[in-house]
Enzyme design. Structure first.
Site, PDB file in Angstrom:
ATOM      1  N   HIS A  86       0.796  -1.231   0.000  1.00  0.00           N
ATOM      2  CA  HIS A  86       0.000   0.000   0.000  1.00  0.00           C
ATOM      3  C   HIS A  86       0.835   1.290   0.000  1.00  0.00           C
ATOM      4  CE1 HIS A  86      -3.475   2.525   1.676  1.00  0.00           C
ATOM      5  NE2 HIS A  86      -3.985   1.938   0.624  1.00  0.00           N
ATOM      6  N   LYS A 107       3.024   4.435  -1.320  1.00  0.00           N
ATOM      7  CA  LYS A 107       2.926   5.298  -2.511  1.00  0.00           C
ATOM      8  C   LYS A 107       4.098   6.267  -2.430  1.00  0.00           C
ATOM      9  CE  LYS A 107      -1.499   5.170  -0.461  1.00  0.00           C
ATOM     10  NZ  LYS A 107      -1.893   4.021  -1.179  1.00  0.00           N
ATOM     11  N   ASP A 141      17.145   9.896  -7.301  1.00  0.00           N
ATOM     12  CA  ASP A 141      18.603   9.988  -7.135  1.00  0.00           C
ATOM     13  C   ASP A 141      19.063   9.651  -5.714  1.00  0.00           C
ATOM     14  OD1 ASP A 141      18.932  10.579  -9.776  1.00  0.00           O
ATOM     15  OD2 ASP A 141      19.012  12.757  -9.479  1.00  0.00           O
TER      16      ASP A 141
END
Lengths: 218, 218
Positions: A152, A154, A159
């Protein structure tokens, strides 16, 4: 009064102390100047609808897009700009990924030679409109869970030094209709544990660990 | 060489400069000592299952709970501890809220006199197992959206200075089974915009703005 010799020595000592402190203050000021402060940005959604074509077209020239959408900044364009700043690597750990604009940004980075790796949720990536298949076809490595719970997260790491995380799933529904937040963070205290979490999940979801069921086993 | 008077004046000026710089350095050191560094913590889920009874029982005495769950720290207990540190106010902006432990923590704070306000998603709060009804019955003010999009935030603000945000919905499923993250943040650059977002939503979701449909209008 102190004798003249003692006064002179005290004066010299004070002058040396003043010089040392002034040099230290100068060095601190230079250190602060050289190191820009870490990025600390918050984006809120739903995003205003604007044209993001100039950001996404590889040979972007102003005024090339003829669509009627307004120009200008919005939460989505600011998110895109942060992603497109990647020069070496991009780690993505996304529950749902169906936004065409964000998909194009990721493919653009891949074509530019940025090392992109994607971790996603198995249930969600199979849905219609998912960008995952397109990314795989473009040659971007994708790994997914085989768990009962959801993957779940996100978040994205640019870099290895900029973390982009929040409540926002990378879907058009979320970008245009939901109340959502995204934090953009360069503080090491946040970036390092998220990078470690990505590497942990990346190894756990290695395809050599996948289990497959053939018809014969049924 | 300079004349004695000029030397004395230069010495005094340097001494004054040294004293001023030393005082400034001391003041800066004192400021740093007085202000503890901001909290910057990351929690990852799924959380290990441990007994959280000692944290949640109002007259907590060690060893009072006889359940067989292991004792000790876990992501959930650390989240609970941060919430329970509230002394004056708690703003909650939550898509889904069904975790009984987190519900008990919020009610405990309300009974202690902390000003709790809750914003949530209308579709989700009607589901079975939601804590929202219990919070309302306990006298905690709750407001919800009437929008087609989701109120998908999942953040809390403790005493207007600590932000708790991430991917985690406050449900047992998410806590025990999902890959999730929670950031705990005291940096003003993050806390202030989230507080402003809460107040904005709180006003927008004021019940005087709700629209109701009677059967006659159908």
């Amino acid at each position: 009064m102190w004798p003249a010799g003692a006064r002179r020595r005290a004066g010299l000592a004070l002058a040396a102390l003043a010089a040392a402190l002034a040099l230290e203050a100068l060095a601190a000021w230079r250190r602060r100047r050289r190191r820009p402060p870490p990025v600390r940005e918050v984006l809120f959604f739903p995003s205003r609808l604007t044209c993001t074509e100039a950001l996404l077209a590889e040979a972007a020239a102003p005024g090339t897009c003829l669509c009627p959408l307004p120009r200008g900044d919005c939460a989505l364009s600011r998110l895109l700009r942060r992603l497109l700043s990647a020069r070496r690597s991009l780690e993505l750990c996304l529950f749902a990924f169906s936004s065409p604009q964000l998909g194009r940004a990721v493919q653009l980075l891949h074509r530019r030679g940025v090392r992109v790796r994607v971790v996603t949720d198995a249930q969600y990536m199979a849905l219609n409109g998912s960008q995952i298949g397109l990314l795989r076809r473009a040659g971007i490595p994708v790994r997914h869970d085989q768990e009962t719970g959801f993957m779940h997260h996100k978040f994205a790491i640019v870099d290895k030094k900029m973390l982009i995380t929040g409540s926002l799933n990378w879907t058009t529904q979320a970008i245009q209709n939901n109340r959502e937040n995204v934090l953009i963070v360069e503080d090491e205290e946040y970036v390092k544990p998220f990078l470690a979490e990505f590497e942990r999940i990346w190894e756990e979801y290695n395809p050599i660990n996948y289990t497959f069921f053939s018809k014969e086993n049924k």
